[in-house]
Design a protein around this motif. Sequence first.
Motif, PDB file in Angstrom:
ATOM      1  N   ASP A 235      16.414  43.641  51.531  1.00  0.00           N
ATOM      2  CA  ASP A 235      17.535  44.432  50.706  1.00  0.00           C
ATOM      3  C   ASP A 235      18.816  43.620  50.632  1.00  0.00           C
ATOM      4  N   PHE A 236      19.241  43.294  51.834  1.00  0.00           N
ATOM      5  CA  PHE A 236      20.845  42.709  51.778  1.00  0.00           C
ATOM      6  C   PHE A 236      20.745  41.438  50.745  1.00  0.00           C
ATOM      7  N   ASN A 237      19.495  40.602  50.885  1.00  0.00           N
ATOM      8  CA  ASN A 237      19.720  39.190  50.225  1.00  0.00           C
ATOM      9  C   ASN A 237      19.545  39.348  48.573  1.00  0.00           C
ATOM     10  N   ILE A 238      18.763  40.570  48.405  1.00  0.00           N
ATOM     11  CA  ILE A 238      18.505  40.945  47.028  1.00  0.00           C
ATOM     12  C   ILE A 238      19.978  41.471  46.324  1.00  0.00           C
ATOM     13  N   LEU A 239      20.422  42.247  47.240  1.00  0.00           N
ATOM     14  CA  LEU A 239      21.872  42.836  46.640  1.00  0.00           C
ATOM     15  C   LEU A 239      22.720  41.855  46.580  1.00  0.00           C
ATOM     16  N   GLN A 240      22.941  41.003  47.552  1.00  0.00           N
ATOM     17  CA  GLN A 240      23.858  39.687  47.548  1.00  0.00           C
ATOM     18  C   GLN A 240      23.536  38.929  46.303  1.00  0.00           C
ATOM     19  N   LYS A 241      22.450  38.685  45.953  1.00  0.00           N
ATOM     20  CA  LYS A 241      22.289  38.021  44.865  1.00  0.00           C
ATOM     21  C   LYS A 241      22.629  38.597  43.555  1.00  0.00           C
ATOM     22  N   LEU A 242      22.597  39.952  43.442  1.00  0.00           N
ATOM     23  CA  LEU A 242      22.953  40.565  42.321  1.00  0.00           C
ATOM     24  C   LEU A 242      24.621  40.580  42.271  1.00  0.00           C
ATOM     25  N   HIS A 243      25.161  41.069  43.376  1.00  0.00           N
ATOM     26  CA  HIS A 243      26.429  40.849  43.455  1.00  0.00           C
ATOM     27  C   HIS A 243      27.168  39.307  43.071  1.00  0.00           C
ATOM     28  N   GLN A 244      26.672  38.207  43.588  1.00  0.00           N
ATOM     29  CA  GLN A 244      27.067  37.007  43.499  1.00  0.00           C
ATOM     30  C   GLN A 244      27.033  36.741  41.901  1.00  0.00           C
ATOM     31  N   GLY A 245      25.825  37.161  41.104  1.00  0.00           N
ATOM     32  CA  GLY A 245      25.645  36.983  39.726  1.00  0.00           C
ATOM     33  C   GLY A 245      26.573  37.651  38.698  1.00  0.00           C
ATOM     34  N   GLU A 246      27.081  39.033  39.408  1.00  0.00           N
ATOM     35  CA  GLU A 246      28.224  39.669  38.858  1.00  0.00           C
ATOM     36  C   GLU A 246      29.443  38.747  39.056  1.00  0.00           C
ATOM     37  N   LEU A 247      29.787  38.406  40.174  1.00  0.00           N
ATOM     38  CA  LEU A 247      31.056  37.638  40.377  1.00  0.00           C
ATOM     39  C   LEU A 247      31.037  36.166  39.563  1.00  0.00           C
ATOM     40  N   CYS A 248      29.857  35.720  39.152  1.00  0.00           N
ATOM     41  CA  CYS A 248      29.942  34.616  38.322  1.00  0.00           C
ATOM     42  C   CYS A 248      30.542  34.927  37.224  1.00  0.00           C
ATOM     43  N   GLU A 249      30.345  36.190  36.600  1.00  0.00           N
ATOM     44  CA  GLU A 249      30.987  36.577  35.297  1.00  0.00           C
ATOM     45  C   GLU A 249      32.508  36.839  35.423  1.00  0.00           C
ATOM     46  N   LEU A 250      32.876  37.318  36.632  1.00  0.00           N
ATOM     47  CA  LEU A 250      34.130  37.822  36.873  1.00  0.00           C
ATOM     48  C   LEU A 250      35.015  36.718  37.683  1.00  0.00           C
ATOM     49  N   THR A 251      34.398  35.746  38.288  1.00  0.00           N
ATOM     50  CA  THR A 251      34.873  34.586  38.845  1.00  0.00           C
ATOM     51  C   THR A 251      36.220  34.655  39.828  1.00  0.00           C
ATOM     52  N   ARG A 252      37.537  34.876  38.891  1.00  0.00           N
ATOM     53  CA  ARG A 252      38.759  34.929  39.483  1.00  0.00           C
ATOM     54  C   ARG A 252      39.366  36.307  39.937  1.00  0.00           C
ATOM     55  N   MET A 253      38.289  37.285  39.987  1.00  0.00           N
ATOM     56  CA  MET A 253      38.738  38.591  40.239  1.00  0.00           C
ATOM     57  C   MET A 253      37.984  39.231  41.586  1.00  0.00           C
ATOM     58  N   VAL A 254      37.702  38.324  42.807  1.00  0.00           N
ATOM     59  CA  VAL A 254      37.079  38.429  43.598  1.00  0.00           C
ATOM     60  C   VAL A 254      37.576  39.742  44.614  1.00  0.00           C
ATOM     61  N   GLU A 255      39.050  39.861  44.758  1.00  0.00           N
ATOM     62  CA  GLU A 255      39.364  40.646  45.697  1.00  0.00           C
ATOM     63  C   GLU A 255      39.150  41.958  45.135  1.00  0.00           C
ATOM     64  N   CYS A 256      39.494  42.246  43.730  1.00  0.00           N
ATOM     65  CA  CYS A 256      39.163  43.457  43.136  1.00  0.00           C
ATOM     66  C   CYS A 256      37.849  43.777  43.102  1.00  0.00           C
ATOM     67  N   TYR A 257      36.844  42.920  42.926  1.00  0.00           N
ATOM     68  CA  TYR A 257      35.496  43.207  42.922  1.00  0.00           C
ATOM     69  C   TYR A 257      35.229  43.754  44.395  1.00  0.00           C
ATOM     70  N   PHE A 258      35.511  43.033  45.362  1.00  0.00           N
ATOM     71  CA  PHE A 258      35.359  43.578  46.781  1.00  0.00           C
ATOM     72  C   PHE A 258      35.659  44.859  46.866  1.00  0.00           C
ATOM     73  N   TRP A 259      36.745  45.392  46.492  1.00  0.00           N
ATOM     74  CA  TRP A 259      37.367  46.677  46.564  1.00  0.00           C
ATOM     75  C   TRP A 259      36.363  47.377  45.866  1.00  0.00           C
ATOM     76  N   VAL A 260      35.934  47.216  44.823  1.00  0.00           N
ATOM     77  CA  VAL A 260      35.237  48.171  43.901  1.00  0.00           C
ATOM     78  C   VAL A 260      33.695  48.240  44.832  1.00  0.00           C
ATOM     79  N   ALA A 261      33.149  47.138  45.162  1.00  0.00           N
ATOM     80  CA  ALA A 261      32.019  46.847  45.915  1.00  0.00           C
ATOM     81  C   ALA A 261      31.950  47.940  47.058  1.00  0.00           C
ATOM     82  N   GLY A 262      32.847  48.267  47.625  1.00  0.00           N
ATOM     83  CA  GLY A 262      33.061  48.996  48.792  1.00  0.00           C
ATOM     84  C   GLY A 262      33.084  50.549  48.498  1.00  0.00           C
ATOM     85  N   VAL A 263      33.132  50.750  47.115  1.00  0.00           N
ATOM     86  CA  VAL A 263      32.693  52.236  46.687  1.00  0.00           C
ATOM     87  C   VAL A 263      31.489  52.213  46.136  1.00  0.00           C
TER      88      VAL A 263
END
Length: 478
Positions: A235-263
């Motif tokens: 489950d962790f690896n599948i979700l991580q792949k999904l999150h990494q794919g989303e960050l590929c689109e957002l790239t330079r917004m990592v800190e804000c993405y981390f905050w959002v993913a915490g919600v």
Amino acid sequence: MVDSSITSTTTKRPLVNYHSTIWGDFFLSYTPQLTKISTQEKIEFEELKEKVKKMLVETPDNTTQKLVLIDTIQRLGVAYHFKNEIKTSIQNIFDESKQSKNEDDDDLYVVALRFRLVRQQRHYMSSDVFKKFTNHDEKFKENLIKDVHGLLSLYEATHLRIHEEEIFEEALIFTITHLESMVPKLSNLLKAQVSEALSQPIHTNLPRLLARKYICIYENIESHSDLLLRFAKLDFNILQKLHQGELCELTRMVECYFWVAGVYFEVQHSRARKMMTKLFTTYVIIDDTYDTYATYDELVAFTNAIDRCDDISAINLVSPNLRPVYRTLLDRYDEIEEELTKESKLECLYYAKQEMKKVARAYLKEALWLNDVYIPKCEEYMKIAIVSTTVMMAATTFLCVMEENITKETFEWVINEPLILRASSVIGRLKDDINTNDFEQQRSHVASFIECYMKEHGVSKQEAYVEAQKKLANAETR
């Protein structure tokens, strides 16, 4: 109207040197091939999920085994797959606790675990269940210091305390004192568990971070379930792949993405994560615009334009140098509007925009204080500061972009500043002021709670920090 001839080259601005993003283009390397979830992974995942569900349902509710199983599932980060089953089980456990004496009522580990799981599910269980572990002087019994698991369980339970539960104030001091003293003597596995808990208790941790760390701990526990461990890792690896794919689109917004993913980190909230990350990145820029770039006159016009954001001509109020960020803000809400229109949920956007306007007005008020070199009293400061933290704006917008039907009553409840959001705002503001005060006061910056309290009460900086910590603790137990 701001004179458009005034440019950043002729105007003195309260600039600050922020370091560049440490991420660069790192996440561009996560190509679709690397983040693709294979058919085999999907099949195995569904098979394991059904087996874990069966294990959860078939384990009797009124047993220690069920408490431990639910706790383990939650710590491993997979509880979101079994929300209904866990909710039903906790309800049964709570009802049972009110009707009869449990066999394990003299086991501190079990009593504290049951208490924490029940309160986490928003049921009220009295803290009186811990009185049996205290002496007549209301101090915890000394023989408990040999029970490492019991102390650790009690320590975690104290973080679910509410106001006027004095037994937990004593329990927190008691558990921290003895857990810290015994760390050097523990086995590596227990040492890791205790150290991690003292550093970041479960109740204040981010689910994904907790899961990542606990997976490593759990696999070294001799009695661990291979089934649960395999499911949690997959489950962790599948979700991580999904999150990494989303960050590929957002790239330079990592800190804000981390905050959002915490919600919300779950699979079904992918769209919401991307939309909120882009919106919050824009808000970071806007915050810095008010805080460290624009002049006060520019900000007055900028705020007026935000207040009239549904009027396309409002952009003409904004000085040319601020129009790009204003346009970006409108674009973010246009993206949200486009998605909500498809789902016939456009009425939600009204609430999100209202909160956006409140934040802009709060930012402007702080800019006025800075411009006038004014240090407000603490009550005046906090009234504005709990809005400028953006907690209430964030909560409203998070609900707005979720692919679920949120009722009008819920939005009305949120925008009326319920206690939970006010407390969260206070926590966010005070933690920020405590941690960043020294850095921010090295330059021209609006007064923090620390400066406000020092001036109002004529005390030292250290005394102001102590008061901020008290108010923070008070907000955390609401």
